[in-house]
Design a protein around this motif. Sequence first.
Motif, short mmCIF file in Angstrom:
data_model
loop_
_atom_site.label_atom_id
_atom_site.label_comp_id
_atom_site.label_asym_id
_atom_site.label_seq_id
_atom_site.Cartn_x
_atom_site.Cartn_y
_atom_site.Cartn_z
N UNK A 63 14.35 47.88 -47.99
CA UNK A 63 14.99 47.17 -46.88
C UNK A 63 14.58 47.80 -45.56
N UNK A 64 14.09 46.97 -44.65
CA UNK A 64 13.79 47.41 -43.30
C UNK A 64 14.81 46.83 -42.33
N UNK A 65 15.28 47.67 -41.40
CA UNK A 65 16.27 47.20 -40.43
C UNK A 65 15.89 47.67 -39.02
N UNK A 66 16.21 46.89 -38.00
CA UNK A 66 15.87 47.27 -36.62
C UNK A 66 16.92 48.19 -36.00
N UNK A 67 17.00 49.38 -36.54
CA UNK A 67 17.98 50.35 -36.05
C UNK A 67 17.77 51.68 -36.72
N UNK A 68 18.69 52.60 -36.50
CA UNK A 68 18.57 53.93 -37.07
C UNK A 68 19.24 54.01 -38.43
N UNK A 69 18.65 54.83 -39.30
CA UNK A 69 19.11 54.93 -40.69
C UNK A 69 19.16 56.39 -41.12
N UNK A 70 20.22 56.77 -41.80
CA UNK A 70 20.22 58.02 -42.55
C UNK A 70 19.47 57.71 -43.84
N UNK A 71 18.17 58.05 -43.86
CA UNK A 71 17.31 57.64 -44.96
C UNK A 71 17.74 58.26 -46.28
N UNK A 99 22.38 47.59 -59.45
CA UNK A 99 21.90 48.66 -60.31
C UNK A 99 20.40 48.93 -60.21
N UNK A 100 19.80 48.58 -59.06
CA UNK A 100 18.37 48.82 -58.84
C UNK A 100 18.19 49.92 -57.79
N UNK A 101 17.10 50.70 -57.88
CA UNK A 101 16.82 51.68 -56.83
C UNK A 101 16.68 50.97 -55.48
N UNK A 102 17.28 51.56 -54.45
CA UNK A 102 17.28 50.94 -53.11
C UNK A 102 16.78 51.96 -52.09
N UNK A 103 15.86 51.54 -51.22
CA UNK A 103 15.30 52.41 -50.19
C UNK A 103 15.36 51.69 -48.86
N UNK A 104 15.83 52.38 -47.82
CA UNK A 104 16.06 51.76 -46.52
C UNK A 104 15.41 52.60 -45.43
N UNK A 105 14.83 51.92 -44.44
CA UNK A 105 14.26 52.64 -43.31
C UNK A 105 14.20 51.70 -42.11
N UNK A 106 13.91 52.30 -40.97
CA UNK A 106 13.71 51.55 -39.74
C UNK A 106 12.52 50.59 -39.89
N UNK A 107 12.60 49.40 -39.30
CA UNK A 107 11.57 48.40 -39.52
C UNK A 107 10.21 48.79 -38.95
N UNK A 108 10.19 49.53 -37.84
CA UNK A 108 8.90 49.98 -37.29
C UNK A 108 8.26 51.02 -38.18
N UNK A 109 9.06 51.88 -38.79
CA UNK A 109 8.54 52.82 -39.79
C UNK A 109 7.97 52.06 -40.98
N UNK A 110 8.68 51.01 -41.37
CA UNK A 110 8.20 50.18 -42.48
C UNK A 110 6.86 49.54 -42.13
N UNK A 152 15.64 58.40 -39.03
CA UNK A 152 14.50 57.47 -38.93
C UNK A 152 14.09 57.19 -37.49
N UNK A 153 14.33 58.15 -36.59
CA UNK A 153 14.09 57.93 -35.16
C UNK A 153 12.72 58.40 -34.68
N UNK A 154 11.87 58.90 -35.58
CA UNK A 154 10.53 59.28 -35.17
C UNK A 154 9.76 58.05 -34.70
N UNK A 155 8.97 58.22 -33.65
CA UNK A 155 8.16 57.11 -33.15
C UNK A 155 8.86 56.19 -32.18
N UNK A 156 10.04 56.59 -31.71
CA UNK A 156 10.78 55.73 -30.77
C UNK A 156 10.30 55.95 -29.33
N UNK A 157 8.99 55.72 -29.12
CA UNK A 157 8.43 55.88 -27.78
C UNK A 157 8.96 54.82 -26.82
#
Length: 286
Positions: A63-71, A99-110, A152-157
């Motif tokens: 899942x990609x989201x347009x915000x900050x995430x505790x990855x 019951x499936x593995x779930x991974x979340x990150x910022x959409x720009x990182x994605x 997930x805030x790396x790259x927030x230029x």
Amino acid sequence: MEKAILGLDIGGTGIKGGVLIKGHLEDIRSIPTPADQDQDHILETIAMFIESYLHHDIEGIGIGIPGLVNVDEGIVLGLANIPAFQHVELRKFVFQKFGKPVFINNDANCFALGVHKYGVGKKFKNLVGITLGTGVGGGIVINGQLYSGVTSAAGEWCSAPYLDNNYEFYCSGKFFHNFYHQRPKALAKLAMAGDKNAIKAFEEYGHHLGELIKHILYALAPEAIVLGGSIRKSYPLFKDSLYKTLSTFMYPTVLENLQILLSELDETAIHGAVALVDVEPEVVNS
């Protein structure tokens, strides 16, 4: 059934999904985001959307989201365009439901991870992905691994100070709105038709984007920078002024080894979300 990975892109206006089967994205569709509803309603909407994909043999969900995430914990810390979506334990919610593995990150990182895994960034170990649209997003791949940084805030230029504002003000669609009072797509059509004012707009835009890329080069000196987002389609209109600005960069050897590429993926957000599942647990976090 073939094993599949489900990728979701959750935005302020829409939730888009698709499944990766044997390296190809299939069953791509979207639904409106109920952004004005409460958190429980939004979560149930996401769950119903995921459920609609269960006729595939889903191995994992990215899942990609347009915000900050505790990855590490899969907690969405906040979304600017969805007021009720603050400190949401999204991974826990989705895992308990399916019951499936779930991974979340910022959409720009994605985006950066997606172009590295499936797009023009495949051959590079170190790259930066920049999305150019309504806003500006950035993602970093180092030694073949996504670097997310804290929350997930790396790259927030986009928020870094530049001139009288910040880079997003000058390197996104906001530049064209604020200085030329038109959408980038409309201005691009005028520029292609020879309109001098529109041509000037893209020349100025290329200069500002060049300054952003110089900022990135001083910090990371990547092998490649991959541009995504709708404004990348107007690249021929700002390429010359971009490179003219880059020519003032202090270290010519860095420029000589840099490639600036355009993402060719039509569904970069979904590819990026899928890549989270495909690459985990190698994602690097501070």
